[in-house]
Design a protein around this motif. Sequence first.
Motif, PDB file in Angstrom:
ATOM      1  N   LYS A 174       0.818  -1.211   0.000  1.00 45.63           N
ATOM      2  CA  LYS A 174       0.000   0.000   0.000  1.00 45.63           C
ATOM      3  C   LYS A 174       0.855   1.265   0.000  1.00 45.63           C
ATOM      4  O   LYS A 174       0.351   2.357  -0.217  1.00 45.63           O
ATOM      5  CB  LYS A 174      -0.961  -0.015   1.189  1.00 45.63           C
ATOM      6  N   ARG A 231     -11.640  -9.718   0.105  1.00 39.12           N
ATOM      7  CA  ARG A 231     -10.690  -9.932  -1.005  1.00 39.12           C
ATOM      8  C   ARG A 231     -10.013 -11.298  -0.891  1.00 39.12           C
ATOM      9  O   ARG A 231      -9.744 -11.800   0.200  1.00 39.12           O
ATOM     10  CB  ARG A 231      -9.599  -8.860  -1.101  1.00 39.12           C
ATOM     11  N   SER A 248      -6.343 -10.527  -7.319  1.00 39.25           N
ATOM     12  CA  SER A 248      -5.084 -10.505  -8.083  1.00 39.25           C
ATOM     13  C   SER A 248      -5.355 -10.593  -9.578  1.00 39.25           C
ATOM     14  O   SER A 248      -4.666  -9.956 -10.387  1.00 39.25           O
ATOM     15  CB  SER A 248      -4.173 -11.659  -7.658  1.00 39.25           C
TER      16      SER A 248
HETATM   17  P1  TYD Z   1      -7.265  -2.176   1.180  1.00 39.33           P
HETATM   18  O1  TYD Z   1      -7.129  -1.013   2.073  1.00 39.33           O
HETATM   19  O2  TYD Z   1      -7.488  -3.508   1.778  1.00 39.33           O
HETATM   20  O3  TYD Z   1      -8.333  -1.802   0.131  1.00 39.33           O
HETATM   21  P2  TYD Z   1      -9.819  -2.221   0.054  1.00 39.33           P
HETATM   22  O4  TYD Z   1     -10.430  -1.721   1.328  1.00 39.33           O
HETATM   23  O5  TYD Z   1     -10.296  -1.553  -1.195  1.00 39.33           O
HETATM   24  O6  TYD Z   1      -9.815  -3.732  -0.039  1.00 39.33           O
HETATM   25  O7  TYD Z   1      -5.993  -2.219   0.209  1.00 39.33           O
HETATM   26  C1  TYD Z   1      -5.764  -3.283  -0.588  1.00 39.33           C
HETATM   27  C2  TYD Z   1      -5.433  -2.782  -1.970  1.00 39.33           C
HETATM   28  O8  TYD Z   1      -4.712  -3.797  -2.630  1.00 39.33           O
HETATM   29  C3  TYD Z   1      -6.685  -2.525  -2.799  1.00 39.33           C
HETATM   30  O9  TYD Z   1      -6.534  -1.292  -3.483  1.00 39.33           O
HETATM   31  C4  TYD Z   1      -6.702  -3.656  -3.798  1.00 39.33           C
HETATM   32  C5  TYD Z   1      -5.280  -4.099  -3.879  1.00 39.33           C
HETATM   33  N1  TYD Z   1      -5.101  -5.547  -4.135  1.00 39.33           N
HETATM   34  C6  TYD Z   1      -4.481  -5.956  -5.310  1.00 39.33           C
HETATM   35  O10 TYD Z   1      -4.097  -5.119  -6.140  1.00 39.33           O
HETATM   36  N2  TYD Z   1      -4.294  -7.291  -5.539  1.00 39.33           N
HETATM   37  C7  TYD Z   1      -4.666  -8.241  -4.633  1.00 39.33           C
HETATM   38  O11 TYD Z   1      -4.472  -9.447  -4.864  1.00 39.33           O
HETATM   39  C8  TYD Z   1      -5.298  -7.803  -3.410  1.00 39.33           C
HETATM   40  C9  TYD Z   1      -5.730  -8.810  -2.379  1.00 39.33           C
HETATM   41  C10 TYD Z   1      -5.500  -6.452  -3.205  1.00 39.33           C
END
Ligand code: TYD
Length: 220
Positions: A53, A93, A98
């Motif tokens: 992040k 998620r 991914s």
């Molecule tokens: P997060 O704060 O958990 O975002 P959200 O609340 O939208 O889930 O941050 C995770 C970030 O990582 C989100 O922008 C999505 C991204 N991500 C990927 O790009 N690939 C992945 O495999 C996962 C699990 C998350």
Amino acid sequence: MSLFISIEGGDGAGKSTQADLLMTRLKASGIDALLVHEPGGTDFGEQVRRLVKGDVERSPMSELFLFEAARAQLVQDVIRPALAADRVVVTDRYADSSVAYQGFGRGLDLADVRALNHAATGGLMPDATVLLEITPDNALGRVNGTDGSTGRSDDPTQERFEREPIEFHLRVAEGFGTLATEEPGRWFVVDASARPEGVADKVWSIVSNLLTLHGISGNV
Ligand code: TYD
């Protein structure tokens, strides 16, 4: 019987809110449920979370490996043991993120992403996936506060993915839509632009049907 449910969607779709509301309803029904969040959920995964992040430059493939590393640890240490103990596991998620973000969003080969997903999870996929669907400009309006709600645009720590251009988020949304169409037996698409309580009602009606199908009943 165990049940494994993932909640997916773009940034700002309201996944965390819906995951919390779903957990409240599961617990009120006396169901032993566990909520996890990707990336994270283990000491190792939380460190990976800070890294992905943050602003450290990385290639799309390096980024994919980071998500997969966190996922492998979470599956091994938390998700598999909980399912083996016949618990309901809800994940905010999972592997489909991914495919949508690193595959459709960053342009990595989809077969590569799927192969690494398989390696990280040992092939464990959710019984059901709820897609919270909302147009990216609507969702990012929530995130960035341009819709008049409390957003995060003046937050200097606004996160890497939220700052990606709208085209990136459109590709991610298209990716989720494609996955849902390809595997309609697993995916349940919910319109996430409605009020959170209305969205939560729809999610609950999907999950309560799944609980019945899996023979899971609460103790209240
Ligand atoms: P997060 O704060 O958990 O975002 P959200 O609340 O939208 O889930 O941050 C995770 C970030 O990582 C989100 O922008 C999505 C991204 N991500 C990927 O790009 N690939 C992945 O495999 C996962 C699990 C998350």
